[in-house]
Design an enzyme around this catalytic site. Structure first.
Site, PDB file in Angstrom:
ATOM      1  N   ASP A  14     -17.155 -16.412  14.727  1.00 12.86           N
ATOM      2  CA  ASP A  14     -18.024 -15.871  15.778  1.00 12.86           C
ATOM      3  C   ASP A  14     -17.596 -16.318  17.174  1.00 12.86           C
ATOM      4  OD1 ASP A  14     -19.810 -14.778  13.754  1.00 12.86           O
ATOM      5  OD2 ASP A  14     -20.536 -16.825  13.479  1.00 12.86           O
ATOM      6  N   LYS A  17     -13.671 -13.029  18.884  1.00 15.42           N
ATOM      7  CA  LYS A  17     -12.363 -12.428  18.591  1.00 15.42           C
ATOM      8  C   LYS A  17     -12.348 -10.936  18.857  1.00 15.42           C
ATOM      9  CE  LYS A  17     -12.475 -14.058  14.402  1.00 15.42           C
ATOM     10  NZ  LYS A  17     -13.654 -14.955  14.507  1.00 15.42           N
ATOM     11  N   GLY A  41     -17.853  -9.645  11.205  1.00 13.04           N
ATOM     12  CA  GLY A  41     -18.030  -8.504  12.079  1.00 13.04           C
ATOM     13  C   GLY A  41     -17.501  -8.748  13.477  1.00 13.04           C
ATOM     14  N   HIS A  42     -16.784  -7.766  14.013  1.00 16.04           N
ATOM     15  CA  HIS A  42     -16.343  -7.786  15.407  1.00 16.04           C
ATOM     16  C   HIS A  42     -17.075  -6.677  16.142  1.00 16.04           C
ATOM     17  CE1 HIS A  42     -12.209  -9.733  14.237  1.00 16.04           C
ATOM     18  NE2 HIS A  42     -13.238 -10.504  14.037  1.00 16.04           N
ATOM     19  N   GLN A 226     -13.210 -14.669  10.535  1.00 11.42           N
ATOM     20  CA  GLN A 226     -13.848 -15.981  10.440  1.00 11.42           C
ATOM     21  C   GLN A 226     -13.183 -16.973  11.420  1.00 11.42           C
ATOM     22  OE1 GLN A 226     -12.913 -14.570   7.138  1.00 11.42           O
ATOM     23  NE2 GLN A 226     -14.875 -13.591   7.042  1.00 11.42           N
ATOM     24  N   ASP A 335     -19.764 -18.050  31.173  1.00  8.96           N
ATOM     25  CA  ASP A 335     -20.995 -17.875  31.940  1.00  8.96           C
ATOM     26  C   ASP A 335     -22.231 -18.448  31.259  1.00  8.96           C
ATOM     27  OD1 ASP A 335     -20.204 -15.489  30.258  1.00  8.96           O
ATOM     28  OD2 ASP A 335     -22.310 -14.987  30.621  1.00  8.96           O
TER      29      ASP A 335
END
Length: 433
Positions: A14, A17, A41-42, A226, A335
């Protein structure tokens, strides 16, 4: 000139990527997935829509890009075609024709999620925290040599024999060990037969496509799933995924040669997150951690689960730099730390015996009693959101990034200051001519 670039996570997954892969795929001719399955998931942005890809490589958004699924991936056919339909609805062009699958990839079948969920239920409070999508059981069958592969679909009589043997074994476990309902042979066979022709139309020799692309000086991006500390060998075992998530896994899971790689880009947040169980030395179970979670929208792209949050761990990063042969770092979500009075970096681990370690253990139980040793730095009140030039960052933010480089042992190539493509600072281009 770097033509073959690996992009992979260096924390617990997470890391962002998807954004970096999407940035680099604008220059790539070929994008390759080498391990994992539809458990990762991307999130990609298509116009004003967000699409989460799990099995499909991120290069799918670029119509000239060929997307390869290597032998190290476990392929859930139904999930793959659901993704393809979602991409079609989002207006992405020629999706299915641009995806090629290795015949050596393992097929993830409906029996695998059933086993996965049964195993987690039986573990109770010691559950690993899997996504329940059957990834681990599918890899288990692969290693035990009882699994079925994509290429088995060419000979359906042989496939039926293999499928029957696999389901007999797995259903015995479901019924007698996990006390769960069996999955019928007829239902799985019917499911596969309905998708067989579409799957076979996508089969190709992925290793040879990569080799040909390299001979022709095409730009190839290897997209990891991952993160390093979820690696089956080098992660916080047993709280890990079931594949090799490090750079070596990108090679073996795609069919590329070890010397074919020109650049390894490691992705990390400027803090850390983790999903599921397992050790996490810098975890913040307080208002600071909750603030990071809210500002960073730290919820799983696939599961929606809230992520655990903590300070940047330079101890873990040193290991990631070494075992991945990192060329450069991409640091994400700069940020999110805006407005904090101070920021902290874990520089060492204090072991239970009082000794100081500069490197992390290799097994989960060895983390017991570890205390993170922190270095504090002044934060910054100015906004870094959307900044695109290094010199426009607040001085304290610059100092923080430079300190992360020193402690981690790798230079920063890319710094992300927001979710959009143009909210990025480039200090080095992995695909530079």
């Amino acid at each position: 000139m770097p033509n073959n670039v690996i992009v992979l996570g260096t924390q617990w997954g997470d890391e962002g990527k998807g954004k970096v892969a999407d940035l680099l795929t604008t220059k790539a001719n070929i994008v390759v997935r080498s391990q994992g399955g539809n458990n990762a998931g991307h999130t990609l942005v298509v116009g004003d829509k967000k699409v989460v890809v799990r099995l499909v490589p991120s290069g799918i958004l670029h119509k000239e890009c060929l997307c390869l699924i290597g032998s190290g991936v476990v392929v859930n056919p139904g999930a793959l075609f659901e993704e393809i339909e979602e991409l079609n609805r989002a207006g992405v062009e020629s999706v299915e024709s641009r995806i090629k699958i290795s015949g050596a990839a393992s097929l993830l079948l409906p029996i695998h999620p059933a086993i996965d969920k049964g195993a987690e239920k039986l573990r109770g409070k010691n559950a690993i925290g899997t996504t329940g999508r059957g990834i681990g059981p599918c890899y288990e069958d692969k290693v035990a040599r009882r699994g079925v592969r994509v290429s088995d679909l060419y000979d359906m009589e042989n496939f039926k024999v293999k499928l029957k043997a696999l389901l007999d074994y797995r259903n015995f476990m479901l019924k007698n060990f996990y006390n769960e309902p069996e999955v019928s042979y007829e239902s799985v066979l019917s499911y596969i037969e309905s998708l067989r022709e579409r799957i076979l139309n996508m089969v190709a020799d992925v290793s040879e496509i990569i080799a040909k692309g390299r001979r022709e000086k095409q730009k190839i991006l290897f997209e990891g799933a991952q993160g390093t500390f979820l690696d089956i060998d080098y992660g916080t075992y047993p709280y890990v995924t079931s594949s090799n998530t490090v750079a070596g896994g990108c090679v073996t899971g795609s069919g590329a040669g070890p010397l074919d790689i020109d650049y390894v880009l490691g992705i990390a947040k400027v803090y850390t997150t983790r999903v599921g169980g397992g050790p996490y030395p810098t975890e913040l179970n307080d208002e600071v951690g909750e603030g990071i979670r809210k500002r960073g929208a730290e919820f799983g792209a696939v599961t929606g689960r809230p992520r655990r949050t903590g300070w940047y761990d330079a101890v873990a990063m040193r290991r990631a730099v070494t075992i991945n042969s990192l060329t450069g770092l991409a640091l994400m979500k700069m940020d999110v730390l805006d407005g904090m009075d101070e920021v902290k970096i874990c520089t060492a681990y204090k072991m239970p015996d009082g000794s100081i370690s500069q490197l992390p253990p290799l097994s989960a139980h060895e983390y017991e009693g570890i205390t993170p040793v922190y270095e504090s730095m002044p934060g910054w009140k100015e906004s870094t959101f959307g900044v695109t030039k290094w010199e426009d960052l607040p001085v304290n933010a610059q100092n923080y990034i430079r300190r992360l480089e020193e402690l981690s042992g790798a230079k920063v190539a890319i710094l992300s200051t927001g979710p959009e493509r143009d909210q990025t600072i480039y200090l080095d281009d992995p695909f530079a001519d």
